[in-house]
Design a protein around this motif. Structure first.
Motif, PDB file in Angstrom:
ATOM      1  N   ALA A  56       0.680  -1.248   0.049  1.00 54.46           N
ATOM      2  CA  ALA A  56      -0.052  -0.018   0.082  1.00 54.46           C
ATOM      3  C   ALA A  56       0.737   1.213  -0.058  1.00 54.46           C
ATOM      4  N   ALA A  57       2.061   1.420   0.844  1.00 57.34           N
ATOM      5  CA  ALA A  57       2.794   2.634   0.771  1.00 57.34           C
ATOM      6  C   ALA A  57       4.122   2.111   1.039  1.00 57.34           C
ATOM      7  N   SER A  58       5.040   3.194   1.030  1.00 58.64           N
ATOM      8  CA  SER A  58       6.541   2.983   1.311  1.00 58.64           C
ATOM      9  C   SER A  58       6.508   3.298   2.967  1.00 58.64           C
ATOM     10  N   SER A  59       7.620   2.884   3.683  1.00 56.97           N
ATOM     11  CA  SER A  59       7.782   3.142   5.041  1.00 56.97           C
ATOM     12  C   SER A  59       9.456   3.206   5.444  1.00 56.97           C
ATOM     13  N   THR A  60       9.497   3.878   6.129  1.00 55.83           N
ATOM     14  CA  THR A  60      10.909   4.130   7.057  1.00 55.83           C
ATOM     15  C   THR A  60      10.953   3.490   8.384  1.00 55.83           C
ATOM     16  N   GLY A  61      12.010   2.779   9.014  1.00 57.54           N
ATOM     17  CA  GLY A  61      12.071   2.548  10.178  1.00 57.54           C
ATOM     18  C   GLY A  61      13.287   2.678  10.907  1.00 57.54           C
ATOM     19  N   GLU A  62      13.316   2.391  12.058  1.00 52.94           N
ATOM     20  CA  GLU A  62      14.552   2.387  12.686  1.00 52.94           C
ATOM     21  C   GLU A  62      14.882   1.052  13.652  1.00 52.94           C
ATOM     22  N   TYR A  63      15.676   0.237  13.949  1.00 48.46           N
ATOM     23  CA  TYR A  63      16.104  -0.559  14.674  1.00 48.46           C
ATOM     24  C   TYR A  63      17.598  -0.454  15.544  1.00 48.46           C
ATOM     25  N   ALA A  64      17.414  -0.390  16.770  1.00 46.39           N
ATOM     26  CA  ALA A  64      18.617  -0.027  17.669  1.00 46.39           C
ATOM     27  C   ALA A  64      19.588  -1.257  17.477  1.00 46.39           C
ATOM     28  N   LEU A  65      20.843  -0.920  17.164  1.00 47.00           N
ATOM     29  CA  LEU A  65      21.781  -2.146  17.230  1.00 47.00           C
ATOM     30  C   LEU A  65      22.533  -2.068  18.468  1.00 47.00           C
ATOM     31  N   ASP A  66      22.199  -3.021  19.340  1.00 39.71           N
ATOM     32  CA  ASP A  66      22.781  -3.118  20.787  1.00 39.71           C
ATOM     33  C   ASP A  66      23.478  -4.588  21.024  1.00 39.71           C
ATOM     34  N   GLN A  67      23.711  -5.001  22.144  1.00 44.23           N
ATOM     35  CA  GLN A  67      24.477  -6.377  22.431  1.00 44.23           C
ATOM     36  C   GLN A  67      23.738  -7.451  21.811  1.00 44.23           C
ATOM     37  N   SER A  68      22.417  -7.243  21.613  1.00 48.20           N
ATOM     38  CA  SER A  68      21.828  -8.618  20.918  1.00 48.20           C
ATOM     39  C   SER A  68      22.291  -8.769  19.454  1.00 48.20           C
TER      40      SER A  68
END
Length: 97
Positions: free
Chosen positions: A74-86
């Motif tokens: 339906a549409a484009s989206s942008t997101g963020e994901y934290a890069l941590d110890q996981s």
């Protein structure tokens, strides 16, 4: 994934032409189908040196910013994901250095 149904390729043989023309037609069709499927997929994969460079950047980064294009959605989206110890833990568990 199989991007090109075998039945469709067999149906294309009914249009005639010599062996070279048939080979060109099949090759063109397979390439077009694969390119279309890749363009519509919301996923991207990398291997080899490119994958190693991406992982090296992720290991030193703080945030992964991603974008999903709305070609088959339906549409484009942008997101963020934290890069941590996981991330480090997951790479270790998968035996990725």
């Amino acid at each position: 994934m199989d991007y090109v149904p075998e039945g469709q390729l067999k149906a294309m043989q009914a249009y005639g032409g010599d062996a070279k023309q048939q080979q060109m037609l099949e090759s063109t069709y397979k390439t077009a189908m694969q390119a279309s499927a890749q363009a519509m997929s919301p996923f991207t994969a990398a291997t080899g040196e490119k994958a190693e460079k991406i992982l090296a950047q992720m290991k030193t980064g703080k945030v992964l910013i991603y974008r999903t294009l709305g070609m088959n959605q339906a549409a484009s989206s942008t997101g963020e994901y934290a890069l941590d110890q996981s991330l480090s833990k997951a790479l270790t568990e998968c035996a990725i250095k």
